[in-house]
Design a protein around this motif. Sequence first.
Motif, PDB file in Angstrom:
ATOM      1  N   ASN A 142       4.049   5.545  -5.620  1.00 22.92           N
ATOM      2  CA  ASN A 142       3.945   5.490  -7.089  1.00 22.92           C
ATOM      3  C   ASN A 142       2.867   6.442  -7.594  1.00 22.92           C
ATOM      4  N   GLU A 143       1.742   6.478  -6.913  1.00 23.22           N
ATOM      5  CA  GLU A 143       0.649   7.381  -7.289  1.00 23.22           C
ATOM      6  C   GLU A 143       1.091   8.835  -7.167  1.00 23.22           C
TER       7      GLU A 143
ATOM      8  N   ASP B 229       4.006   1.540  -1.000  1.00 19.36           N
ATOM      9  CA  ASP B 229       4.722   1.604  -2.273  1.00 19.36           C
ATOM     10  C   ASP B 229       3.814   2.158  -3.371  1.00 19.36           C
ATOM     11  N   GLU B 230       2.594   1.691  -3.404  1.00 17.96           N
ATOM     12  CA  GLU B 230       1.640   2.173  -4.417  1.00 17.96           C
ATOM     13  C   GLU B 230       1.253   3.626  -4.172  1.00 17.96           C
TER      14      GLU B 230
ATOM     15  N   ARG C 111       0.836  -1.209   0.000  1.00 12.70           N
ATOM     16  CA  ARG C 111       0.000   0.000   0.000  1.00 12.70           C
ATOM     17  C   ARG C 111       0.871   1.259   0.000  1.00 12.70           C
TER      18      ARG C 111
END
Length: 191
Positions: free
Chosen positions: A36-37, A32-33, A30
């Motif tokens: 990324n977002e 990491d994403e 979560r």
Amino acid sequence: MEPIGIILIIVAIIAVVGIAIAGLYNRLVRLDEQVNEAWSDITVQLKYRADLIPNVVESVKGYAKHEKETFEMVTSARTAAMGAKTVKQAAAAENEMQSALGRIFALAEAYPELKANTNFQTLQTQLQDVEDKIQAARRFYNAGAKELNTKVKSFPSNIINNMFLHFKKREYFEVAETEKVKIEKAPEVKF
């Protein structure tokens, strides 16, 4: 204690450890994403700004034909910003872009007709809006990177991550050292 009881205790311990590792993994995914977002948000705003810049340059060119060096600087900064692949490259390109845009807007001060041009004013307003969004996206990215980095380095997640998961720390989107010196130095005020 009976062998069945020992086996149940071992199975329970393995289940608890497995659930803990799965929870940690899901938390790191979560985070990491989220980072990324946030990076994606930055790149979208940088792209939008890069698309606006040729319009600004064309508006200024009509009034300041002899400012070739400034236009080349803006074009070079735009190319560097569009080609940045890492956070460090993007931050360096950002600093170059800020300097180039500052020179463009300084030109506008020297040309009252340009400053009064509604097309230029609209572009300047759009660029300021994009700059504000880029700043917000940078803060969001850095907050996500901080949270991920903290989790990756904290005990016991650091041990489990190093053994099984291999999530990497993220770089912060920072001001260059040369800019930090300018920021830390008190401005000179002369009357």
